[in-house]
Design an enzyme around this catalytic site. Structure first.
Site, PDB file in Angstrom:
ATOM      1  N   ASP A   1       0.840  -1.198   0.000  1.00  0.00           N
ATOM      2  CA  ASP A   1       0.000   0.000   0.000  1.00  0.00           C
ATOM      3  C   ASP A   1       0.881   1.257   0.000  1.00  0.00           C
ATOM      4  OD1 ASP A   1      -2.155  -1.654   0.229  1.00  0.00           O
ATOM      5  OD2 ASP A   1      -2.368  -1.379   2.401  1.00  0.00           O
TER       6      ASP A   1
HETATM    7  N1  URA Z   1      -1.408  -5.722   4.079  1.00  0.00           N
HETATM    8  C1  URA Z   1      -1.826  -4.440   4.056  1.00  0.00           C
HETATM    9  O1  URA Z   1      -2.833  -4.094   4.645  1.00  0.00           O
HETATM   10  N2  URA Z   1      -1.072  -3.551   3.367  1.00  0.00           N
HETATM   11  C2  URA Z   1       0.065  -3.867   2.735  1.00  0.00           C
HETATM   12  O2  URA Z   1       0.718  -2.994   2.140  1.00  0.00           O
HETATM   13  C3  URA Z   1       0.473  -5.214   2.756  1.00  0.00           C
HETATM   14  C4  URA Z   1      -0.279  -6.128   3.445  1.00  0.00           C
END
Ligand code: URA
Length: 240
Positions: A102
């Site tokens: 993310d």
């Molecule tokens: N889980 C999440 O919520 N975000 C990420 O970037 C990776 C795994």
């Protein structure tokens, strides 16, 4: 594409003519003469006909980057910088990502222009373990360990998450080991525990490959041959 088809397409020949030329031992693939008309040619193959270079062959590139918070896991984005921002290589436009993080997350991200290699990392059947360090906005209850192991049902997609390992390090810090990658998975799993929110989420490891301590946020480097081989599809394994 087969070598005879590649030659027919490149030279405007029939496949029969291409096969005759191959038998004349004037075609070299990756620096060696070949008489194998079925030889597979891809974007990485160097193909020469006599003294004429028909295709140079793309260099295979395998990289790791320490994704910093704020950049997006994409090769293009109209609004935000992407993880390619500092990768000034001639092969930059051929790269794709082996998985995502993310925008608000940081940590290890792998890139390559070798689709077979990236698929061996992203293929859900590979069950590759990914390790994340998280910090939460409040204390993590001990029951969370069992809840992560049992899995959560995510309604919009109607899926059950696979067993995940949670190791509580401090009241508000834990390691999470996932063998899959659903949309915002870790954030959503914590949120299901009385609305816990993450203060940070950082990927430390993919399979046996750890993010090195000396690779600062935003930096990248080429993988070593032994690091590349950690993710090579094993002989007989499904290939994409
Ligand atoms: N889980 C999440 O919520 N975000 C990420 O970037 C990776 C795994």
């Amino acid at each position: 594409m087969r070598l005879d088809q590649f030659l027919a397409k490149t030279k405007g020949w029939s496949e029969r003519t291409a096969r005759q030329e191959i038998l004349r031992r004037v075609v070299r693939v990756d620096e060696s003469v070949t008489v194998e008309h079925r030889r597979e040619i891809d974007k990485f193959s160097r193909v020469e006909l006599g003294t004429c270079l028909l295709q140079e062959g793309l260099r295979r590139v395998y990289l790791m980057t320490h994704k910093r918070i704020g950049v997006v896991s994409a090769t293009r984005d109209p609004e935000h910088p992407t993880v390619l921002e500092k990768i000034e290589l001639p092969e930059r436009d051929t790269l794709h990502l082996a998985g995502r993080l993310d925008r608000s997350s940081s940590g290890l991200l792998l890139l390559s222009n070798d689709g077979r290699w990236t698929s061996s990392i992203t293929d859900p059947e590979s069950h590759l373990a990914k390790t994340y360090l998280v910090e939460t906005d409040r204390e993590i209850p001990f029951e969370a360990v069992a809840r992560f192991q049992e899995g959560f049902h995510f309604l919009p997609e109607d899926i059950q998450t696979k067993p995940a390992e949670l190791q509580i390090l401090d009241p508000c810090r834990a390691l999470v080991i996932l063998r899959e990658g659903r949309y915002h998975q870790i954030k959503r799993m914590f949120h299901r525990l009385d609305g816990i929110r993450l203060r940070s989420l950082h990927r430390e490891q993919i399979g046996d490959l750890r993010l090195p301590d000396d690779l600062a946020p935003g930096q990248w480097r080429h993988l070593t041959p032994s690091e590349v081989s950690l993710f090579l599809p094993k002989p007989g394994e499904k290939q994409n």
